[in-house]
Design a protein around this motif. Structure first.
Motif, PDB file in Angstrom:
ATOM      1  N   TYR A 119       0.836  -1.190   0.000  1.00  0.00           N
ATOM      2  CA  TYR A 119       0.000   0.000   0.000  1.00  0.00           C
ATOM      3  C   TYR A 119       0.868   1.236   0.000  1.00  0.00           C
ATOM      4  O   TYR A 119       2.061   1.171   0.229  1.00  0.00           O
ATOM      5  N   LYS A 120       0.248   2.390  -0.246  1.00  0.00           N
ATOM      6  CA  LYS A 120       0.982   3.650  -0.283  1.00  0.00           C
ATOM      7  C   LYS A 120       1.829   3.803   0.982  1.00  0.00           C
ATOM      8  O   LYS A 120       1.346   3.660   2.084  1.00  0.00           O
ATOM      9  N   GLY A 121       3.104   4.106   0.776  1.00  0.00           N
ATOM     10  CA  GLY A 121       4.003   4.317   1.903  1.00  0.00           C
ATOM     11  C   GLY A 121       4.765   3.076   2.312  1.00  0.00           C
ATOM     12  O   GLY A 121       5.846   3.161   2.852  1.00  0.00           O
ATOM     13  N   ASP A 122       4.225   1.911   2.059  1.00  0.00           N
ATOM     14  CA  ASP A 122       4.863   0.685   2.519  1.00  0.00           C
ATOM     15  C   ASP A 122       6.224   0.398   1.892  1.00  0.00           C
ATOM     16  O   ASP A 122       7.117  -0.071   2.595  1.00  0.00           O
ATOM     17  N   PRO A 123       6.437   0.633   0.601  1.00  0.00           N
ATOM     18  CA  PRO A 123       7.759   0.324   0.043  1.00  0.00           C
ATOM     19  C   PRO A 123       8.871   1.103   0.732  1.00  0.00           C
ATOM     20  O   PRO A 123       9.930   0.542   1.017  1.00  0.00           O
ATOM     21  N   ILE A 124       8.632   2.358   1.023  1.00  0.00           N
ATOM     22  CA  ILE A 124       9.647   3.161   1.699  1.00  0.00           C
ATOM     23  C   ILE A 124       9.902   2.603   3.095  1.00  0.00           C
ATOM     24  O   ILE A 124      11.047   2.441   3.504  1.00  0.00           O
ATOM     25  N   LEU A 125       8.836   2.297   3.807  1.00  0.00           N
ATOM     26  CA  LEU A 125       8.981   1.732   5.145  1.00  0.00           C
ATOM     27  C   LEU A 125       9.683   0.382   5.084  1.00  0.00           C
ATOM     28  O   LEU A 125      10.595   0.109   5.861  1.00  0.00           O
ATOM     29  N   LEU A 126       9.273  -0.459   4.162  1.00  0.00           N
ATOM     30  CA  LEU A 126       9.864  -1.789   4.036  1.00  0.00           C
ATOM     31  C   LEU A 126      11.361  -1.700   3.742  1.00  0.00           C
ATOM     32  O   LEU A 126      12.173  -2.369   4.382  1.00  0.00           O
ATOM     33  N   MET A 127      11.732  -0.828   2.805  1.00  0.00           N
ATOM     34  CA  MET A 127      13.150  -0.690   2.466  1.00  0.00           C
ATOM     35  C   MET A 127      13.930  -0.048   3.617  1.00  0.00           C
ATOM     36  O   MET A 127      15.088  -0.393   3.840  1.00  0.00           O
ATOM     37  N   TYR A 128      13.281   0.842   4.360  1.00  0.00           N
ATOM     38  CA  TYR A 128      13.947   1.442   5.522  1.00  0.00           C
ATOM     39  C   TYR A 128      14.218   0.366   6.577  1.00  0.00           C
ATOM     40  O   TYR A 128      15.327   0.261   7.089  1.00  0.00           O
ATOM     41  N   LYS A 134      15.009  -1.085  14.704  1.00  0.00           N
ATOM     42  CA  LYS A 134      14.699   0.265  15.199  1.00  0.00           C
ATOM     43  C   LYS A 134      13.349   0.247  15.912  1.00  0.00           C
ATOM     44  O   LYS A 134      12.495  -0.596  15.643  1.00  0.00           O
ATOM     45  N   THR A 135      13.160   1.201  16.806  1.00  0.00           N
ATOM     46  CA  THR A 135      11.853   1.330  17.455  1.00  0.00           C
ATOM     47  C   THR A 135      10.916   2.060  16.506  1.00  0.00           C
ATOM     48  O   THR A 135      11.351   2.761  15.581  1.00  0.00           O
ATOM     49  N   GLN A 136       9.613   1.939  16.756  1.00  0.00           N
ATOM     50  CA  GLN A 136       8.643   2.617  15.916  1.00  0.00           C
ATOM     51  C   GLN A 136       8.809   4.132  15.998  1.00  0.00           C
ATOM     52  O   GLN A 136       8.675   4.823  14.992  1.00  0.00           O
ATOM     53  N   SER A 137       9.128   4.634  17.178  1.00  0.00           N
ATOM     54  CA  SER A 137       9.302   6.083  17.306  1.00  0.00           C
ATOM     55  C   SER A 137      10.532   6.553  16.527  1.00  0.00           C
ATOM     56  O   SER A 137      10.508   7.625  15.916  1.00  0.00           O
ATOM     57  N   GLU A 138      11.593   5.760  16.512  1.00  0.00           N
ATOM     58  CA  GLU A 138      12.778   6.108  15.714  1.00  0.00           C
ATOM     59  C   GLU A 138      12.443   6.112  14.228  1.00  0.00           C
ATOM     60  O   GLU A 138      12.853   7.010  13.483  1.00  0.00           O
ATOM     61  N   ILE A 139      11.690   5.107  13.802  1.00  0.00           N
ATOM     62  CA  ILE A 139      11.307   5.012  12.392  1.00  0.00           C
ATOM     63  C   ILE A 139      10.419   6.193  12.005  1.00  0.00           C
ATOM     64  O   ILE A 139      10.628   6.818  10.963  1.00  0.00           O
ATOM     65  N   ALA A 140       9.442   6.503  12.846  1.00  0.00           N
ATOM     66  CA  ALA A 140       8.526   7.616  12.564  1.00  0.00           C
ATOM     67  C   ALA A 140       9.313   8.914  12.394  1.00  0.00           C
ATOM     68  O   ALA A 140       9.060   9.683  11.460  1.00  0.00           O
ATOM     69  N   LYS A 141      10.265   9.126  13.284  1.00  0.00           N
ATOM     70  CA  LYS A 141      11.065  10.351  13.220  1.00  0.00           C
ATOM     71  C   LYS A 141      11.913  10.381  11.956  1.00  0.00           C
ATOM     72  O   LYS A 141      11.968  11.401  11.261  1.00  0.00           O
ATOM     73  N   GLU A 142      12.573   9.277  11.631  1.00  0.00           N
ATOM     74  CA  GLU A 142      13.451   9.212  10.461  1.00  0.00           C
ATOM     75  C   GLU A 142      12.682   9.385   9.151  1.00  0.00           C
ATOM     76  O   GLU A 142      13.166  10.017   8.227  1.00  0.00           O
ATOM     77  N   ILE A 180       6.949  10.462   9.548  1.00  0.00           N
ATOM     78  CA  ILE A 180       5.582   9.941   9.537  1.00  0.00           C
ATOM     79  C   ILE A 180       5.027  10.055  10.949  1.00  0.00           C
ATOM     80  O   ILE A 180       5.731   9.769  11.916  1.00  0.00           O
ATOM     81  N   LYS A 181       3.783  10.460  11.056  1.00  0.00           N
ATOM     82  CA  LYS A 181       3.150  10.539  12.367  1.00  0.00           C
ATOM     83  C   LYS A 181       3.140   9.143  12.989  1.00  0.00           C
ATOM     84  O   LYS A 181       2.862   8.149  12.309  1.00  0.00           O
ATOM     85  N   PRO A 182       3.435   9.042  14.283  1.00  0.00           N
ATOM     86  CA  PRO A 182       3.471   7.730  14.938  1.00  0.00           C
ATOM     87  C   PRO A 182       2.189   6.913  14.754  1.00  0.00           C
ATOM     88  O   PRO A 182       2.255   5.708  14.540  1.00  0.00           O
ATOM     89  N   ALA A 183       1.030   7.565  14.812  1.00  0.00           N
ATOM     90  CA  ALA A 183      -0.233   6.843  14.642  1.00  0.00           C
ATOM     91  C   ALA A 183      -0.344   6.249  13.236  1.00  0.00           C
ATOM     92  O   ALA A 183      -0.793   5.109  13.062  1.00  0.00           O
ATOM     93  N   SER A 184       0.084   7.004  12.223  1.00  0.00           N
ATOM     94  CA  SER A 184       0.057   6.500  10.840  1.00  0.00           C
ATOM     95  C   SER A 184       1.029   5.335  10.684  1.00  0.00           C
ATOM     96  O   SER A 184       0.719   4.341  10.021  1.00  0.00           O
ATOM     97  N   LEU A 185       2.183   5.455  11.308  1.00  0.00           N
ATOM     98  CA  LEU A 185       3.178   4.391  11.239  1.00  0.00           C
ATOM     99  C   LEU A 185       2.649   3.119  11.897  1.00  0.00           C
ATOM    100  O   LEU A 185       2.840   2.023  11.375  1.00  0.00           O
ATOM    101  N   THR A 186       1.960   3.265  13.015  1.00  0.00           N
ATOM    102  CA  THR A 186       1.400   2.101  13.709  1.00  0.00           C
ATOM    103  C   THR A 186       0.462   1.328  12.790  1.00  0.00           C
ATOM    104  O   THR A 186       0.519   0.095  12.724  1.00  0.00           O
ATOM    105  N   VAL A 187      -0.374   2.044  12.062  1.00  0.00           N
ATOM    106  CA  VAL A 187      -1.304   1.395  11.122  1.00  0.00           C
ATOM    107  C   VAL A 187      -0.524   0.671  10.031  1.00  0.00           C
ATOM    108  O   VAL A 187      -0.823  -0.486   9.698  1.00  0.00           O
ATOM    109  N   MET A 188       0.492   1.332   9.491  1.00  0.00           N
ATOM    110  CA  MET A 188       1.301   0.724   8.439  1.00  0.00           C
ATOM    111  C   MET A 188       2.019  -0.516   8.952  1.00  0.00           C
ATOM    112  O   MET A 188       2.046  -1.555   8.276  1.00  0.00           O
ATOM    113  N   VAL A 189       2.595  -0.424  10.146  1.00  0.00           N
ATOM    114  CA  VAL A 189       3.339  -1.543  10.718  1.00  0.00           C
ATOM    115  C   VAL A 189       2.403  -2.725  10.979  1.00  0.00           C
ATOM    116  O   VAL A 189       2.747  -3.870  10.659  1.00  0.00           O
ATOM    117  N   LYS A 190       1.228  -2.457  11.523  1.00  0.00           N
ATOM    118  CA  LYS A 190       0.262  -3.546  11.767  1.00  0.00           C
ATOM    119  C   LYS A 190      -0.114  -4.246  10.471  1.00  0.00           C
ATOM    120  O   LYS A 190      -0.148  -5.477  10.400  1.00  0.00           O
TER     121      LYS A 190
END
Length: 161
Positions: free
Chosen positions: A32-41, A48-56, A59-69
């Motif tokens: 889905y939109k955004g996932d390739p960047i997250l996956l490659m990261y 990394k922790t989710q908060s570290e990933i969100a900062k890098e 991405i808002k932490p709440a949006s990242l949580t949805v993507m990660v789930k």
């Protein structure tokens, strides 16, 4: 001035077609939109922790949580509690995620090669130089309007970076 309008219209048309091509790749890979960047990261920053990933990734932490789930349910990534501090959750790429990341990167490379097919090395250098000027102009505009240059208007899930 009419020429600038035509250039902008062409840019918009190109971006729409580029987006459609990329969307087809994402659909084929069930991303889905955004996932390739997250996956490659995550593939290159395993653990990394989710908060570290969100900062890098800005991405808002709440949006990242949805993507990660969503990606965890697809078997692309795994979340594990930190060994030293159980309150911290770390994100790791799975074997399926590694393969999907490699495959997606190859597909993107193929798309980029197809997009620029028939464009000479010299034309690419001129194009790149023009893009850098436009980028600098946009950064100056963003700075003078009080916006951070990393802030985009069309990404509601992005944090200011």
């Amino acid at each position: 001035m009419n020429e600038l309008k035509e250039i902008k219209h062409t840019e918009i048309h190109i971006r729409k077609n580029e987006f459609r091509c990329i969307r087809n790749i994402l659909n084929r890979e069930q991303l889905y939109k955004g996932d390739p960047i997250l996956l490659m990261y995550v593939a290159s920053h395993d653990g990394k922790t989710q908060s570290e990933i969100a900062k890098e990734l800005c991405i808002k932490p709440a949006s990242l949580t949805v993507m990660v789930k969503r990606m965890e349910q697809a078997g692309l990534i795994v979340r594990k509690a930190d060994e030293k501090d159980m309150r911290i959750t770390r994100v790791f790429i799975s074997e399926t995620g590694k393969e999907t990341s490699r495959k997606t990167a190859r597909l993107f490379e193929e798309v980029v090669e197809q997009i620029y097919q028939g464009v000479s090395e010299e034309q690419l250098k001129v194009y790149y130089a023009v893009l850098k000027i436009i980028e600098r102009n946009l950064e100056q505009m963003a700075g003078s309007s009080g916006l951070n240059s990393a802030t985009t208007l069309d990404r509601s899930d992005q944090e200011e970076c």
